[in-house]
Design an enzyme around this catalytic site. Structure first.
Site, PDB file in Angstrom:
ATOM      1  NE  ARG A   1      -3.889   0.546   1.887  1.00 53.92           N
ATOM      2  CZ  ARG A   1      -5.118   0.609   2.411  1.00 53.92           C
ATOM      3  NH1 ARG A   1      -5.355   1.341   3.470  1.00 53.92           N
ATOM      4  NH2 ARG A   1      -6.112  -0.064   1.855  1.00 53.92           N
TER       5      ARG A   1
ATOM      6  CG  HIS B   1      -8.387   0.034  -2.855  1.00 56.05           C
ATOM      7  ND1 HIS B   1      -7.592  -1.034  -2.495  1.00 56.05           N
ATOM      8  CD2 HIS B   1      -9.100   0.360  -1.729  1.00 56.05           C
ATOM      9  CE1 HIS B   1      -7.815  -1.341  -1.224  1.00 56.05           C
ATOM     10  NE2 HIS B   1      -8.725  -0.510  -0.747  1.00 56.05           N
TER      11      HIS B   1
ATOM     12  CD  GLN C   1     -13.111  -2.142  -0.647  1.00 61.87           C
ATOM     13  OE1 GLN C   1     -12.272  -2.001   0.243  1.00 61.87           O
ATOM     14  NE2 GLN C   1     -14.278  -2.750  -0.438  1.00 61.87           N
TER      15      GLN C   1
ATOM     16  CG  ASP D   1     -13.503   6.267  -1.273  1.00 63.73           C
ATOM     17  OD1 ASP D   1     -13.502   6.158  -0.038  1.00 63.73           O
ATOM     18  OD2 ASP D   1     -12.465   6.174  -1.965  1.00 63.73           O
TER      19      ASP D   1
ATOM     20  CB  CYS E   1     -13.917   1.026  -0.077  1.00 60.30           C
ATOM     21  SG  CYS E   1     -13.291   2.716   0.084  1.00 60.30           S
TER      22      CYS E   1
ATOM     23  NE  ARG F   1     -10.203  -5.411   0.562  1.00 58.24           N
ATOM     24  CZ  ARG F   1      -9.450  -4.388   0.976  1.00 58.24           C
ATOM     25  NH1 ARG F   1     -10.016  -3.325   1.494  1.00 58.24           N
ATOM     26  NH2 ARG F   1      -8.132  -4.411   0.832  1.00 58.24           N
TER      27      ARG F   1
HETATM   28  N1  NVA Z   1      -9.886   6.605  -1.564  1.00 59.92           N
HETATM   29  C1  NVA Z   1      -9.538   6.191  -0.222  1.00 59.92           C
HETATM   30  C2  NVA Z   1      -9.770   4.729  -0.040  1.00 59.92           C
HETATM   31  C3  NVA Z   1      -9.453   4.212   1.333  1.00 59.92           C
HETATM   32  C4  NVA Z   1      -9.634   2.731   1.479  1.00 59.92           C
HETATM   33  C5  NVA Z   1      -8.090   6.550   0.050  1.00 59.92           C
HETATM   34  O1  NVA Z   1      -7.255   6.352  -0.839  1.00 59.92           O
HETATM   35  O2  NVA Z   1      -7.792   7.029   1.140  1.00 59.92           O
HETATM   36  N1   CP Z   2     -11.246  -0.229   2.408  1.00 57.68           N
HETATM   37  C1   CP Z   2      -9.987  -0.288   2.865  1.00 57.68           C
HETATM   38  O1   CP Z   2      -9.040  -0.533   2.107  1.00 57.68           O
HETATM   39  O2   CP Z   2      -9.840  -0.089   4.210  1.00 57.68           O
HETATM   40  P1   CP Z   2      -8.503   0.112   5.036  1.00 57.68           P
HETATM   41  O3   CP Z   2      -7.917   1.451   4.643  1.00 57.68           O
HETATM   42  O4   CP Z   2      -8.929   0.059   6.460  1.00 57.68           O
HETATM   43  O5   CP Z   2      -7.532  -0.990   4.694  1.00 57.68           O
END
Ligand code: NVA
Ligand code: CP
Length: 303
Positions: A104, A131, A134, A219, A259, A288
């Protein structure tokens, strides 16, 4: 055989994606019945995190343990990666010790560089651009709740962000129509839009975009790394809160997904998020776990 990575949904064929989703549904049943096997004995997953996470970390770590393997949490704060060791060097070293890696991070290009130098499969656990894990869970959830999304209309309301980009890829792979409603200045990647123009339509009015939707998704307005824009975005996204009045414009049996984490009262109303006759966010979060187990099985064991 060349090692397979999962950096975007497009790294699978539509058929492979269908197979992973079906397997995820099966693994969920096996876990509930207590009949799941441990095919990952002695396999080790490395989990590199440069951003926060609850669901992703726990689902990968628990999934690996349930399948007989183990997982290592590697925060960039305490590895040499965080002190500037080149990503290429980290990839070469880690992939000689691990069986599979998930990352990540911020720039998508970073995970591509890691993958180019890795001997083992690399999974995108969220970048600024995509992502895909997800989406595996979201597709699984739709299939479980309503069946095949082929030919359905999905409406994305909010920022043209990493999740939105993965929905564009999903539209192409699962053959659904995608309406995207975002305020001006927050559009998804124009190249990705242009490449999928046949099935993706951009709207400025979320109420127009949600008409005829079978599946509505949103989101947060400010993603990780954009915290300093929170205030400005709250103003620009006014009118984009998905609530019961917005869902009333969608098809009668439309589902709502997010998500998570969610900001109640911003992109989604608290009442809608909690209304389990429409909102499937808890199943979506649970999936997930199952979907990533199926993905790792595909990448590690070729099945
Ligand atoms: N768009 C959000 C998704 C978090 C799971 C982010 O990147 O923070
Ligand atoms: N939806 C998701 O990826 O959640 P986290 O940021 O908690 O991993």
């Amino acid at each position: 055989m060349a090692v397979r990575h999962f950096l975007t949904l497009r790294d699978l064929t539509p058929e492979e994606l269908r197979g992973v989703i079906q397997r995820a549904i099966q693994l969920k049943t096996e876990l509930r019945q207590g009949t799941a096997g441990e095919p990952f004995k002695n396999k080790v997953l490395g989990m590199i995190f440069e951003k926060s996470s609850t669901r992703t970390r726990v689902s990968f770590e628990a999934g690996m343990a349930q399948m007989g393997g183990s997982a290592l949490f590697l925060s960039s704060r305490d590895t040499q990666l965080g002190r500037g060791e080149p990503i290429e060097d980290s990839a070469r070293v880690l992939s000689r010790m691990l069986d599979i890696v998930m990352i990540r991070t911020f720039e998508h290009e970073k995970i591509e560089r890691f993958a180019r130098h890795s001997r083992v499969p690399v999974i995108n656990a969220l970048t600024d651009d995509y992502h895909p894990c997800q989406l595996l869970a979201d597709i699984q959830t739709y299939v479980e709740q309503r069946g095949d999304p082929k030919g359905k209309t999905v409406t994305w309301i909010g920022d043209g962000n990493n999740m939105c980009h993965s929905y564009i890829n999903a539209a192409a792979m699962c053959d659904f129509r995608l309406n995207i409603a975002c305020p001006e200045g927050f559009d998804p990647n124009p190249q990705l839009l242009a490449d999928n123009a046949a099935r993706v339509t951009l709207f400025r009015d979320p109420r127009a975009a949600v008409k005829g939707a079978d599946w509505v998704v949103t989101d947060v307005w400010a993603s990780m790394g954009q915290e300093d824009q929170q205030r400005e975005r709250e103003q620009k996204f006014s009118g984009f809160c998905v609530d019961h009045s917005m869902m009333a414009l969608a098809n009668k049996d439309a589902v709502f997904m997010h998500c998570l984490p969610a900001h109640r009262g911003e992109e989604v109303s608290a009442e809608l998020l909690e209304d389990e006759t429409i909102s499937v966010v808890w199943d979506e979060a649970e999936n997930r776990l199952h979907a990533q187990k199926a993905l790792m099985e595909f990448l590690l064991l070729n099945r």
